[in-house]
Design a protein around this motif. Sequence first.
Motif, PDB file in Angstrom:
ATOM      1  N   GLU A 119       0.828  -1.209   0.000  1.00 31.98           N
ATOM      2  CA  GLU A 119       0.000   0.000   0.000  1.00 31.98           C
ATOM      3  C   GLU A 119       0.862   1.260   0.000  1.00 31.98           C
ATOM      4  O   GLU A 119       0.581   2.232  -0.705  1.00 31.98           O
ATOM      5  CB  GLU A 119      -0.915   0.007   1.219  1.00 31.98           C
ATOM      6  N   GLY A 120       1.915   1.248   0.813  1.00 35.01           N
ATOM      7  CA  GLY A 120       2.793   2.412   0.892  1.00 35.01           C
ATOM      8  C   GLY A 120       3.530   2.671  -0.403  1.00 35.01           C
ATOM      9  O   GLY A 120       3.648   3.814  -0.854  1.00 35.01           O
ATOM     10  N   VAL A 121       4.016   1.579  -1.028  1.00 35.76           N
ATOM     11  CA  VAL A 121       4.719   1.727  -2.305  1.00 35.76           C
ATOM     12  C   VAL A 121       3.766   2.242  -3.379  1.00 35.76           C
ATOM     13  O   VAL A 121       4.099   3.143  -4.160  1.00 35.76           O
ATOM     14  CB  VAL A 121       5.336   0.384  -2.729  1.00 35.76           C
ATOM     15  N   THR A 122       2.553   1.683  -3.408  1.00 33.84           N
ATOM     16  CA  THR A 122       1.563   2.106  -4.401  1.00 33.84           C
ATOM     17  C   THR A 122       1.195   3.571  -4.225  1.00 33.84           C
ATOM     18  O   THR A 122       1.111   4.340  -5.197  1.00 33.84           O
ATOM     19  CB  THR A 122       0.296   1.232  -4.287  1.00 33.84           C
ATOM     20  N   ALA A 123       0.976   3.989  -2.977  1.00 30.23           N
ATOM     21  CA  ALA A 123       0.595   5.382  -2.709  1.00 30.23           C
ATOM     22  C   ALA A 123       1.692   6.349  -3.129  1.00 30.23           C
ATOM     23  O   ALA A 123       1.429   7.358  -3.810  1.00 30.23           O
ATOM     24  CB  ALA A 123       0.270   5.548  -1.225  1.00 30.23           C
ATOM     25  N   ALA A 124       2.927   6.063  -2.736  1.00 29.03           N
ATOM     26  CA  ALA A 124       4.028   6.982  -3.032  1.00 29.03           C
ATOM     27  C   ALA A 124       4.311   7.062  -4.522  1.00 29.03           C
ATOM     28  O   ALA A 124       4.484   8.156  -5.081  1.00 29.03           O
ATOM     29  CB  ALA A 124       5.277   6.553  -2.269  1.00 29.03           C
ATOM     30  N   GLU A 125       4.342   5.912  -5.198  1.00 29.20           N
ATOM     31  CA  GLU A 125       4.707   5.915  -6.614  1.00 29.20           C
ATOM     32  C   GLU A 125       3.595   6.457  -7.498  1.00 29.20           C
ATOM     33  O   GLU A 125       3.864   7.092  -8.523  1.00 29.20           O
ATOM     34  CB  GLU A 125       5.092   4.499  -7.062  1.00 29.20           C
ATOM     35  N   SER A 126       2.333   6.215  -7.135  1.00 28.78           N
ATOM     36  CA  SER A 126       1.239   6.777  -7.931  1.00 28.78           C
ATOM     37  C   SER A 126       1.238   8.295  -7.840  1.00 28.78           C
ATOM     38  O   SER A 126       1.031   8.998  -8.845  1.00 28.78           O
ATOM     39  CB  SER A 126      -0.102   6.208  -7.467  1.00 28.78           C
ATOM     40  N   ALA A 127       1.492   8.838  -6.646  1.00 27.08           N
ATOM     41  CA  ALA A 127       1.568  10.292  -6.490  1.00 27.08           C
ATOM     42  C   ALA A 127       2.783  10.859  -7.207  1.00 27.08           C
ATOM     43  O   ALA A 127       2.713  11.925  -7.827  1.00 27.08           O
ATOM     44  CB  ALA A 127       1.615  10.657  -5.007  1.00 27.08           C
ATOM     45  N   ASN A 128       3.899  10.159  -7.137  1.00 28.16           N
ATOM     46  CA  ASN A 128       5.116  10.609  -7.795  1.00 28.16           C
ATOM     47  C   ASN A 128       4.923  10.705  -9.312  1.00 28.16           C
ATOM     48  O   ASN A 128       5.382  11.655  -9.958  1.00 28.16           O
ATOM     49  CB  ASN A 128       6.254   9.645  -7.469  1.00 28.16           C
ATOM     50  N   SER A 129       4.214   9.726  -9.876  1.00 19.49           N
ATOM     51  CA  SER A 129       4.009   9.715 -11.329  1.00 19.49           C
ATOM     52  C   SER A 129       2.990  10.758 -11.764  1.00 19.49           C
ATOM     53  O   SER A 129       3.196  11.472 -12.752  1.00 19.49           O
ATOM     54  CB  SER A 129       3.551   8.318 -11.776  1.00 19.49           C
ATOM     55  N   SER A 130       1.876  10.850 -11.043  1.00 16.52           N
ATOM     56  CA  SER A 130       0.817  11.776 -11.462  1.00 16.52           C
ATOM     57  C   SER A 130       1.184  13.235 -11.201  1.00 16.52           C
ATOM     58  O   SER A 130       0.600  14.137 -11.807  1.00 16.52           O
ATOM     59  CB  SER A 130      -0.493  11.436 -10.749  1.00 16.52           C
ATOM     60  N   SER A 131       2.136  13.490 -10.304  1.00 18.69           N
ATOM     61  CA  SER A 131       2.505  14.882 -10.018  1.00 18.69           C
ATOM     62  C   SER A 131       3.092  15.574 -11.241  1.00 18.69           C
ATOM     63  O   SER A 131       2.942  16.790 -11.408  1.00 18.69           O
ATOM     64  CB  SER A 131       3.513  14.938  -8.863  1.00 18.69           C
ATOM     65  N   GLU A 132       3.756  14.798 -12.106  1.00 16.91           N
ATOM     66  CA  GLU A 132       4.306  15.410 -13.317  1.00 16.91           C
ATOM     67  C   GLU A 132       3.194  15.869 -14.256  1.00 16.91           C
ATOM     68  O   GLU A 132       3.299  16.898 -14.913  1.00 16.91           O
ATOM     69  CB  GLU A 132       5.232  14.415 -14.038  1.00 16.91           C
ATOM     70  N   GLY A 133       2.091  15.099 -14.305  1.00 21.93           N
ATOM     71  CA  GLY A 133       0.952  15.535 -15.095  1.00 21.93           C
ATOM     72  C   GLY A 133       0.331  16.799 -14.537  1.00 21.93           C
ATOM     73  O   GLY A 133      -0.062  17.707 -15.295  1.00 21.93           O
ATOM     74  N   GLY A 134       0.246  16.887 -13.207  1.00 22.42           N
ATOM     75  CA  GLY A 134      -0.271  18.101 -12.581  1.00 22.42           C
ATOM     76  C   GLY A 134       0.600  19.309 -12.856  1.00 22.42           C
ATOM     77  O   GLY A 134       0.092  20.408 -13.120  1.00 22.42           O
ATOM     78  N   SER A 135       1.914  19.112 -12.799  1.00 21.93           N
ATOM     79  CA  SER A 135       2.816  20.232 -13.073  1.00 21.93           C
ATOM     80  C   SER A 135       2.733  20.663 -14.538  1.00 21.93           C
ATOM     81  O   SER A 135       2.899  21.845 -14.857  1.00 21.93           O
ATOM     82  CB  SER A 135       4.253  19.852 -12.706  1.00 21.93           C
ATOM     83  N   MET A 136       2.482  19.702 -15.444  1.00 21.66           N
ATOM     84  CA  MET A 136       2.302  20.063 -16.846  1.00 21.66           C
ATOM     85  C   MET A 136       1.037  20.898 -17.041  1.00 21.66           C
ATOM     86  O   MET A 136       0.988  21.779 -17.909  1.00 21.66           O
ATOM     87  CB  MET A 136       2.219  18.793 -17.702  1.00 21.66           C
ATOM     88  N   THR A 137       0.009  20.620 -16.240  1.00 25.20           N
ATOM     89  CA  THR A 137      -1.213  21.423 -16.309  1.00 25.20           C
ATOM     90  C   THR A 137      -0.916  22.879 -15.980  1.00 25.20           C
ATOM     91  O   THR A 137      -1.375  23.800 -16.672  1.00 25.20           O
ATOM     92  CB  THR A 137      -2.263  20.864 -15.333  1.00 25.20           C
ATOM     93  N   ALA A 138      -0.154  23.092 -14.893  1.00 28.31           N
ATOM     94  CA  ALA A 138       0.204  24.462 -14.513  1.00 28.31           C
ATOM     95  C   ALA A 138       1.061  25.123 -15.587  1.00 28.31           C
ATOM     96  O   ALA A 138       0.920  26.318 -15.875  1.00 28.31           O
ATOM     97  CB  ALA A 138       0.942  24.452 -13.178  1.00 28.31           C
TER      98      ALA A 138
END
Length: 345
Positions: free
Chosen positions: A167-186
């Motif tokens: 669960e911890g690995v999934t939570a951290a890595e999913s956020a790490n990957s999707s954060s780049e998409g969020g930064s591209m939005t900005a």
Amino acid sequence: MIFELDGAGTCAFERADVFWGLTLIATLNDSSLSKGLVAGFFGLILSQIGMSTTGIMRTTIANPHLLDGIPVVPAMIGIFAASELLRLRGSTYLVQDKAQRDISIPRILKGVVETFRYPGVLIRGSLIGAVIGAIPGVGSSVANLVSYGEAKRTSKTPQAFGKGAPEGVTAAESANSSSEGGSMTALLALGIRGGAATAVLLAAFSFHNIIGGPSFIRNQSDIVYSIILGNLGQVVLLAVIGLLMLRLLGMVVRVPLSYLVPSVLAMCAWGGYGITGTIAGPLTVAAFSALGWLMRRSDYPVAATVIGLLLGRMMEGELVRTLQISGGHPMNYLLERPIALTLLS
């Protein structure tokens, strides 16, 4: 800091809301609340070393290399990587079980499938990463820590975190990957960077006289869609190349720690020097490795300190701007902002 403009043209996520957001992030830790707050405020104190955002000189601890503050990346290398290596001293291998040191592709694929056993954690981590990634200056360094802390807080087995819990690995890595998409939005929608990767991309845009924002999306949609499709393609390529390289990269668990620890510590020191170009880099790595080791021994969350160090300068600048906007009445202004009230509640 502009996040979203409402119909009246006012900022929907303003400077005051960033301050409350920092308070929320600092309390998301894997230890007790009191220790988390102490560690977070300690990080804020460290972020105040050097020149202030208003141009006032503060303490440099008698070190001229700290005029611009503590170098953040060497500090993170020391407090996360080097301090963990110090904790591992006395062990023989990274993985003690000999059977677990054999790299098996079928077992790796089984682990990939196991990720989807936690859809709630996966979706929540992706949403956290996307939202935090869109906040300018924050990026994935904070997103994965917040997602991990939230997953542990809501888990039925929080005691398993820190010991390889999926669960911890999934939570951290999913956020790490999707954060780049969020930064591209900005970057694309507002023309501001969300993290280090988008800062490089923004510089590349400037070489071609391209400025992000609504006009860029409207007038050069071909480039926008090319970037989006390129991001989708790199996800597939990363999965394929990653699987092909795993057997080679996994050999690191077979290296005795008596060889691995000194070599990685040397790489950490060289990395600190490469980033700063001065002796301040390796010294920062050494100082923060000792600090991280002491904090782990006393059960203080190093993540909270890193968050304070990362966002302290930004919080100070936004606090100064909030005081200017509020006309010297910050509390009245804070209590009028709906997002700040939501975070406070």
